[in-house]
Design an enzyme around this catalytic site. Structure first.
Site, short mmCIF file in Angstrom:
data_model
loop_
_atom_site.label_atom_id
_atom_site.label_comp_id
_atom_site.label_asym_id
_atom_site.label_seq_id
_atom_site.Cartn_x
_atom_site.Cartn_y
_atom_site.Cartn_z
N ASP A 380 6.41 -7.91 3.97
CA ASP A 380 5.66 -7.92 5.02
C ASP A 380 5.24 -9.08 5.34
O ASP A 380 3.90 -9.01 6.19
CB ASP A 380 4.44 -7.86 3.38
CG ASP A 380 4.22 -6.42 2.54
OD1 ASP A 380 4.97 -5.08 3.05
OD2 ASP A 380 3.67 -6.37 1.38
N TYR A 465 -0.79 -1.47 -0.50
CA TYR A 465 -0.95 -2.90 -1.72
C TYR A 465 -1.83 -3.28 -0.27
O TYR A 465 -2.15 -3.73 0.20
CB TYR A 465 -0.40 -3.26 -1.97
CG TYR A 465 0.89 -2.58 -3.11
CD1 TYR A 465 -0.19 -3.28 -4.49
CD2 TYR A 465 1.99 -2.01 -3.17
CE1 TYR A 465 0.47 -2.44 -5.74
CE2 TYR A 465 2.07 -1.25 -4.42
CZ TYR A 465 1.84 -2.03 -5.60
OH TYR A 465 2.25 -1.90 -6.61
#
Length: 690
Positions: A380, A465
């Site tokens: 990420d 998320y």
């Protein structure tokens, strides 16, 4: 008696009665509104931090703008705003603070030397030249830049191949535009009949990395139903497409394969033909309901609000720019666009215990029986943990009286972006005693201290998320890093029989909650007592004292749960934003940090990996909860102090048997009913990050 005198006397009497009644009512709390507390809500002071914290302060909007202007002058008019850039364009991908060398920073902090030059690091995509590449440029000094230095070769050993560049938002948009305008029209009857597609009711989710070998840029894209206000992540429709987008001209992009219900097809045209011929097995998926299971709208009737935490005597910490100070702790914080939260120059009672504690990487690895999900390996940082730190909501994301701090970034666009209230600072009341003892042997006394901690927090909403990042500083000298995972799970279409459930659980009619792992990497540059030291880290029931860089055996959840290495400027980060699109030939590898060098008498860094396995279940719908989905690390003092330093914390309670514990002079907690009999000075609720 004269009537006029009587009337005057009555009027004076009434005035006196009203005045006395008002005094009695206000002094005894009988007014309709209780008095305001004398405290004020903590607020961030203007971003003019002291010189010691200016070293690590994120670039201001003025500095970011100055760097962009300087780059435009130096690199020529061919630069295109990254928000509209095509792969064949030159554009500035990002600009952020270039952290100073540690030796120069410490010379300034500890010995009063002049501060090192304040510099920026710019990442530039050069797509509009014969040999496209990615370059890293250092720009300085700020706030008035006059030089530019290319550091690509010294940092990466050579030019950075263009295919390793992170994905621009513009490239994602161009990929979806290609699918909508070129590919989806090849199967209009199939899409409308099976998915109720009307041109806007489908949305893409991408797998990464893009391809199977170095140099590839071909991405599996799964389609999901898209209804406003509903989490698309829970609504896969079973159709996935492999788009080759390596060519610098989007007109040359093409879908290479199509996957539907366990079978591969050459393209959507073949799928359409087989559907019209009645030879295609289909699963008709209705559109999700706006208030259905994937909606976060409350299903409960209105009720009382949750408890409110506030400080009746005022805040016990201050925030000035990026400098946070309390009676025990001081530190400065930063917010990298890629790595997110980081804190520097962390001192307990004036003594430095760590130079840097920072997030390095956030990884999730998925498994399923569809190509998009089985290919997914999200790193990420390449998407930007800091870039995706959205505004925090008072009273939910942070305690209501938290200090909210704005962040300014420049990434994926040529303009400075404001992330309002993306960081919050607060003192956390933990509802648990940090220590206590009730003595009833020989003598009778009670002593205790309510648990509280100073917290700096941000939340990265990266796709489905949400990661809640906390650095927590406790009154006993302990320092904690923790991350909670919440948000939507990533799902796949449940197309097969029982064998599909090997990869997770059914969380919807035709929805598989795909099994996956989360791993979070942290950097802990500890400076305990002196710069050269031997690191001793305490883990549950195990003390690890390391004399070489070879990793010790530990829990098997990750390859390297704990590694201690010699600190080197060239090993400042454990991950790279260029990994995501080329995991096969990385420009650097963390494993190379571990080369069996001696650690004795050296400046050391600990690298910690915290991870967990997530097997989604029905209760993960609509959202995964933070409870039970938390990992991190805890640094505790170990023979560093002569005694528990929390004994000096304000708010400690001690009283003996023959003392009246209800007196404020004996027990400070007894004062709370008087201190709290007022209305806290709460700021109005405000949110603007949409």
């Amino acid at each position: 008696m004269n009537l006029k005198v009587v009337l005057v006397f009555l009027a004076l009497s009434l005035i006196t009665i009203f005045a006395l009644a008002y005094v009695l009512l206000t002094s005894q709390g009988g007014s309709s509104q209780p008095p305001r507390c004398p405290s004020v809500s903590p607020s961030a002071q203007p971003r003019t931090p002291p010189s010691q914290s200016q070293l690590f302060a994120d670039l201001s909007p003025e500095e970011l703008t100055a760097v962009m202007s300087f780059l435009t002058q130096q690199l020529g008019p061919g630069l295109v705003d990254a928000a509209q850039a095509r792969p064949s364009d030159n554009c500035v991908f990002s600009v952020e603070l270039q952290l100073p060398p540690k030796a120069a920073a410490l010379a300034h902090l500890d010995r009063g030397s002049p501060p090192p030059a304040r510099e920026a690091l710019a990442i530039v995509f050069f797509g509009g030249q014969p040999q496209p590449n990615v370059s890293e440029l250092v720009v300085g000094p700020l706030p008035h830049p006059s030089y530019l230095r290319d550091v690509t070769v010294e940092r990466h050993g050579g030019p950075l191949p263009y295919h390793r560049r992170p994905m621009l938002g513009a490239e994602f948009a161009q990929m979806w535009k290609h699918l909508k305008e070129v590919e989806l029209p090849k199967a209009p009857v199939f899409l409308a009949s099976v998915f109720n597609y009307n041109g806007s009711t489908l949305a893409p989710l991408h797998a990464t990395p893009s391809g199977l070998r170095s140099g590839d840029r071909a991405t599996w894209i799964a389609l999901y139903h898209n209804i406003s206000g509903v989490g698309i992540f829970l609504h896969p429709v079973g159709l996935e497409l492999l788009l080759d987008h390596r060519a610098l001209d989007p007109a040359r992009w093409a879908v290479q394969r199509v996957f539907y219900l366990g079978r591969y097809y050459a393209d959507l045209g073949q799928l359409e033909w087989e559907f019209k011929a009645g030879r295609l097995e289909v699963a008709r998926i209705p559109l999700p309901l706006p208030d259905g299971a994937s909606s976060l709208k409350s299903r409960a009737p209105p009720g009382p609000l949750p408890p409110l935490q506030f400080s009746p005597q005022g805040s016990r910490y201050s925030v000035q720019g990026n400098l946070v100070a309390s009676s025990l702790w001081t530190f400065t914080f930063g917010h990298g666009v890629f790595s997110g939260m980081r804190i520097f120059d962390i001192r307990f009672k004036g003594e430095r215990v760590a130079y840097e504690v920072s997030v390095q990487e956030c990884v999730s690895v998925y498994g399923a029986d569809s190509p998009k999900t089985m290919m997914t390996r999200y790193l990420d940082s390449s998407y930007g943990l800091g870039r995706h730190s959205r505004g925090l909501v008072r009273g939910v994301d942070c305690p209501y009286q938290s200090t909210m701090v704005d962040i300014h970034i420049l990434m994926g666009t040529g303009a400075v972006q404001l992330l309002p209230g993306a960081v919050c600072v607060f003192e956390e009341a933990q509802g648990l005693p940090l220590r206590r003892h009730h003595n009833h042997l020989e003598s009778y006394f009670y002593g205790g201290l309510a648990g509280s901690a100073l917290v700096v927090r941000s939340v990265s909403s990266v796709g489905n998320y949400d990661y809640i990042w906390d650095f927590v500083l406790h009154p006993n000298g302990a320092l904690e890093g923790r991350v909670h995972a919440t948000g939507y799970i990533n799902t796949a279409f449940l197309s097969g029989g029982e064998e599909s459930l090997l990869f997770g659980n059914r969380v919807g009619e035709r929805v598989l909650g795909a099994v996956h792992t989360h791993a979070f990497h942290f950097k802990l540059d500890l400076d305990v007592a002196e710069l050269s030291h031997r690191t001793a880290l305490t883990m549950p029931a195990v003390e690890i004292q390391k004399e070489s860089e070879e990793p010790r055996i530990g829990p098997r959840s990750t390859r390297y749960q704990l590694v201690v290495t010699r600190r080197k400027e060239e090993e400042s980060q454990s991950s790279s934003i260029y990994y995501q699109n080329d995991i096969w030939t990385p420009t650097m590898a963390f494993a190379d940090f571990i080369n069996n060098e001696t650690l004795l008498g050296e400046d050391l860094v600990a690298w910690v990996t915290a991870s967990f396995l997530h097997i989604p279940h029905a209760e993960d719908v609509p959202n995964t909860v933070t409870l039970g989905n938390r990992v991190g690390f805890l640094l505790r003092p170990y023979n560093f102090f002569d005694e528990d330093p929390s004994i000096f914390s304000p708010g400690s309670v001690y009283f003996e048997k023959d003392q009246d514990a209800g007196l404020c002079s004996v027990n400070p907690v007894a004062c709370v009913p008087h201190l709290a009999a007022c209305v806290p000075d709460l700021p109005p609720f405000f949110y603007q990050d949409f």
